[in-house]
Design an enzyme around this catalytic site. Structure first.
Site, mmCIF file in Angstrom:
data_model
loop_
_atom_site.group_PDB
_atom_site.id
_atom_site.type_symbol
_atom_site.label_atom_id
_atom_site.label_comp_id
_atom_site.label_asym_id
_atom_site.label_seq_id
_atom_site.Cartn_x
_atom_site.Cartn_y
_atom_site.Cartn_z
ATOM 1 C CB SER A 35 -30.412 68.370 -51.764
ATOM 2 O OG SER A 35 -31.359 67.747 -50.775
ATOM 3 C CG HIS A 93 -32.993 71.041 -54.072
ATOM 4 N ND1 HIS A 93 -33.742 71.225 -55.285
ATOM 5 C CD2 HIS A 93 -33.537 69.873 -53.871
ATOM 6 C CE1 HIS A 93 -34.569 70.235 -55.620
ATOM 7 N NE2 HIS A 93 -34.447 69.440 -54.698
ATOM 8 C CG ASP A 129 -35.114 67.511 -51.697
ATOM 9 O OD1 ASP A 129 -35.642 67.799 -52.565
ATOM 10 O OD2 ASP A 129 -33.852 67.616 -51.506
ATOM 11 C CG MET A 186 -39.320 64.285 -48.933
ATOM 12 S SD MET A 186 -38.000 63.116 -48.769
ATOM 13 C CE MET A 186 -36.980 63.309 -49.989
ATOM 14 C CG HIS A 200 -38.302 68.651 -55.161
ATOM 15 N ND1 HIS A 200 -37.241 67.614 -55.465
ATOM 16 C CD2 HIS A 200 -39.384 67.954 -55.840
ATOM 17 C CE1 HIS A 200 -37.821 66.823 -55.992
ATOM 18 N NE2 HIS A 200 -39.095 66.707 -56.402
ATOM 19 C CG MET A 209 -40.805 65.067 -53.717
ATOM 20 S SD MET A 209 -39.228 64.490 -53.148
ATOM 21 C CE MET A 209 -38.215 66.044 -52.404
ATOM 22 C CG MET A 235 -37.402 63.699 -59.989
ATOM 23 S SD MET A 235 -36.668 64.652 -58.573
ATOM 24 C CE MET A 235 -36.139 63.243 -57.623
ATOM 25 C CG ASP A 266 -33.102 66.425 -57.285
ATOM 26 O OD1 ASP A 266 -32.433 65.900 -56.258
ATOM 27 O OD2 ASP A 266 -34.243 67.034 -56.422
HETATM 28 C C1 DX5 Z 1 -34.673 63.017 -53.453
HETATM 29 C C2 DX5 Z 1 -34.448 64.393 -53.624
HETATM 30 C C3 DX5 Z 1 -33.094 65.085 -53.777
HETATM 31 C C4 DX5 Z 1 -32.007 64.260 -52.906
HETATM 32 C C5 DX5 Z 1 -30.814 64.488 -53.595
HETATM 33 O O1 DX5 Z 1 -35.894 62.883 -53.340
HETATM 34 O O2 DX5 Z 1 -35.385 65.192 -54.290
HETATM 35 O O3 DX5 Z 1 -33.150 66.639 -54.045
HETATM 36 O O4 DX5 Z 1 -31.787 65.193 -51.836
HETATM 37 O O5 DX5 Z 1 -29.796 63.650 -53.097
HETATM 38 P P1 DX5 Z 1 -28.633 62.956 -53.594
HETATM 39 O O6 DX5 Z 1 -27.879 64.232 -54.304
HETATM 40 O O7 DX5 Z 1 -28.045 62.551 -52.544
HETATM 41 O O8 DX5 Z 1 -28.969 61.980 -54.728
HETATM 42 ZN ZN ZN Z 2 -35.196 67.330 -54.569
#
Ligand code: DX5
Ligand code: ZN
Length: 230
Positions: free
Chosen positions: A13, A38, A40, A42, A77, A79, A148, A186
């Site tokens: 990620s 990956h 992310d 947000m 991903h 969010m 998750m 994840d």
């Molecule tokens: C959290 C993300 C993850 C995050 C995972 O909301 O979706 O992908 O980057 O990070 P680690 O591996 O550090 O838990």
């Molecule tokens: Zn993620």
């Protein structure tokens, strides 16, 4: 399930990468053995944090290649809420898979169709307290199920053990569907728990802080693969 299940994928990620050097980080982690990138997304609305948008995905797309030029999938991903417009934007920005949280979409089936309409793979993401119920009704349009194992929003959180039970449940639904659907986990994945997630049925593993938090990405990815093979 047996650990002989399909080739495992490790998806670092970028949330834990050095944002001042994202292109280089993508190259380094691919050279270190990453299978997917990956990404992310947000929005400070669906989750209490803000990361990066489609323009950054588009800028990184040419960097997500192996040394021989083979493209490496970008696993987006989302969010975000609402979902559809950004899902389309990421499809146009070079994403290969686009996953979203069913709670964030007013019409889950429609959002899946939007992503498929762009010729991209779809994913549904389930938070720690979200049941898998919707999956039954749309499994024919899903290419990836993402469980998750932390509450979304931040890297570096601890793995929530009940995710293992949900991975097992998702694996049963996937097997019953007879479809080729990847099962990704994840949140809080490290060398010392990746094997348990695989034994529960996961075949694709997101890891942010575990990889980017160490100086030697290759050593971490190899240690993860050793756990999966052992
Ligand atoms: C959290 C993300 C993850 C995050 C995972 O909301 O979706 O992908 O980057 O990070 P680690 O591996 O550090 O838990
Ligand atoms: Zn993620």
């Amino acid at each position: 399930m047996s650990l002989s299940h399909p080739p495992y994928r490790i998806a670092p990620s970028l949330l834990s990468a050095d944002f001042a050097r994202l292109g280089e980080e993508v190259h380094h982690v691919i050279e270190a053995g990453a299978d997917w990138i990956h990404f992310d997304v947000m929005d400070n609305h669906y989750v209490p944090n803000l990361s990066f948008g489609p323009m950054i995905c588009q800028a990184l797309r040419p960097h997500a290649v192996k040394p021989d030029g083979t493209p490496v999938p970008i696993d987006v991903h989302l969010m975000v809420q609402p979902v559809d417009a950004l899902a389309s934007a990421f499809c146009q920005a070079g994403a290969d898979l686009v996953s979203f949280h069913p709670e964030a979409s007013a019409h889950v089936d429609r959002t899946l169709q939007v992503i498929r309409g762009h010729g991209k793979q779809t994913g549904l993401v389930f938070n720690p307290a979200t049941p898998l119920d919707v999956l039954e009704w749309v499994i024919d349009k899903v290419d990836l199920v993402l469980i998750m194992s932390v509450n979304p929003g931040f890297g570096g959180q601890s793995f929530i053990p009940s995710a293992l039970k949900k991975i097992e449940q998702a694996r049963r639904l996937i097997e019953a569907s007879g479809r080729d659907i990847r099962l990704e986990v994840d949140g809080g994945i490290k060398v010392d728990n990746i094997r348990a997630a695989a034994q529960a049925g996961a075949d694709t593993f997101v890891a942010g802080s575990a990889i980017f938090g160490q100086p030697d990405y290759r050593a971490v990815i190899q240690a993860m693969r050793a756990q999966l093979a052992g």
